[in-house]
Structure formats: C-alpha cells, structure tokens
Design an enzyme around this catalytic site. Structure first.
Site, PDB file in Angstrom:
ATOM      1  CB  SER A  39      33.576 -37.657 -39.416  1.00 44.76           C
ATOM      2  OG  SER A  39      34.735 -37.469 -38.621  1.00 44.76           O
ATOM      3  CE  LYS A 104      33.223 -36.306 -35.067  1.00 44.57           C
ATOM      4  NZ  LYS A 104      33.008 -37.134 -36.280  1.00 44.57           N
TER       5      LYS A 104
END
Length: 236
Positions: A39, A104
């Site tokens: 990701s 993230k």
C-alpha cells in the site's frame, strides 16, 4: 534451598534490569515494524523492516488511552504508524484484525478540505503535484463502504463516492486523513474514516532490514534475497 534462592536472586538482579531497559526503550523510544503489503509502494516495500520513532508524537502508555507529550505535532505529508479505526469485515486483512497497526501518509489534518477527482487528490482546493492514477472499473464503482463520508461532506460533494471520485469533505479537529502512496492498492481513510490523534504511534525513520518476499526459495529468502541497497534508507 538457600542456594536456589541465591541463584534466583542473582538472576533477578542481572536479568530484570535488562528486561526493564528493553521494554522501556520499546515503549518510549523506538519499535520495529515490518511492511506486510504494497500500500505504500514505491516509498516502502513488502519485506521492509523499519524503526519507528515513538518520541516524535509522544509514546503511548500500554494498556491505557494515555500518550505522553511528543516533540512535534503530526503534519500533512508525514508517514505515520497508527492504530486503525475499527474496520468493516469486508476490508480486514484477517477476520480478527479489527483495529490493525498500519502505516500510511497523512494527506489531511483537522480543518482541511479534501476531495478526489478522476484519481487526483485536492487539498484545500489545490491539486497535489503527483499525477492522477489511471482509472479502472473498480475505481469507478460506488461502494456502500464509502457511505460514511456523507457525515463530513460539504454541500457540493458527490452523492455516490468512489475510490477515485469523492468529497469535498472536511477533516474534523484533532483527526488525520491517511492514504497509501499506492492509491489503488491501499485500504485507508477512504474506507474507515479519519484517524484520531490518540491512535498515532510514531513515524518510521529508517529501513534497517529488507528482503524480497517473492524471490528465491521459501524459508531461505530472508537470507538469500536481502535488498542490500535498501538497508539504511531514510524514510520520507
């Protein structure tokens, strides 16, 4: 019996301080973290092992909701390690991973207005410099899991949010909107909403070990497929 007590006493005297220092360092200063998914590619790769600086945002006291003061506040653009808000069963990596620890990038802080149009992110009306991600059938599909966004949207928001087209929405105070750098392979705030300040655990600083999880033979690749060039890479 006295000899046994003496041995136990000596072990406690020599081992317990080491254990206390190790645990204290892990809780307050730095903690290892490994990358399980793509990701955050190309910034972070599957098989990277990172040191997470926990002092920056303030170390979290285990088994409590208390965090000690840090030396910096989270900023837009930071890569952050955090505890995810509760995830819908349809997006969990495993059925029992309701609130996994993730990494993230912070793309929005409290008060920011965010929107995505045709795969390009807009922050306070300004398009980010990176190019838009090519569209696919999946990115055009409105999914029920995006419905939470209606609670934060402005009056001009899209009525059927998709992965590539959503918002504008306003990030609540003391919350952070997280997105993966690999936008179309990232389960992030688009799916589960903004992340509270208390959930942030730190910032990854350096890749101390990395290996290719796909190359070579099972059981040996951690030794034979080391990515030597990534060792010591500073994370930005």
């Amino acid at each position: 019996m006295s000899r046994f007590r003496h041995t136990v006493r000596e072990l406690a005297r020599n081992v317990l301080p080491v254990v206390a220092v190790t645990l204290g360092t892990r809780v307050a200063l730095a903690e290892p973290y490994h990358i399980p998914s793509g990701s955050m590619e190309p910034t972070l790769l599957v098989g990277d092992w990172l040191f997470v600086n926990k002092l920056r945002y303030g170390p979290h006291v285990p088994l409590t909701h208390v965090s000690l003061p840090g030396y910096a506040e989270p900023r837009r653009g930071d890569i952050a390690v955090f505890v995810s808000p509760p995830q819908d069963p349809s997006i969990r990596m495993a059925p029992d991973e309701i609130t996994p620890v993730l990494v993230k990038r912070i793309v929005g802080v409290g008060g920011d207005t965010l929107a995505m149009r045709a795969g390009r992110l807009y922050v306070n009306g300004v398009a980010e410099s990176r190019g838009a991600t090519p569209a696919s059938d999946f990115t055009r599909e409105p999914l029920p899991i995006f419905a939470w966004q209606h609670q934060l949207e402005t009056s001009s928001a899209s009525t059927r949010p998709t992965l590539h087209d959503w918002g504008p929405l306003v990030v609540p105070r003391d919350m952070y909107f997280m997105m993966g750098d690999n936008r179309d392979d990232s389960v992030d705030s688009r799916f589960y909403g903004p992340v509270p300040r208390a959930n942030l655990r730190g910032t990854p600083t350096v890749v101390y070990y990395s290996y290719d999880t796909e190359a070579g033979l099972d059981w040996f690749r951690a030794v034979t497929e080391i990515r030597w060039r990534r060792l010591g890479t500073w994370i930005r």
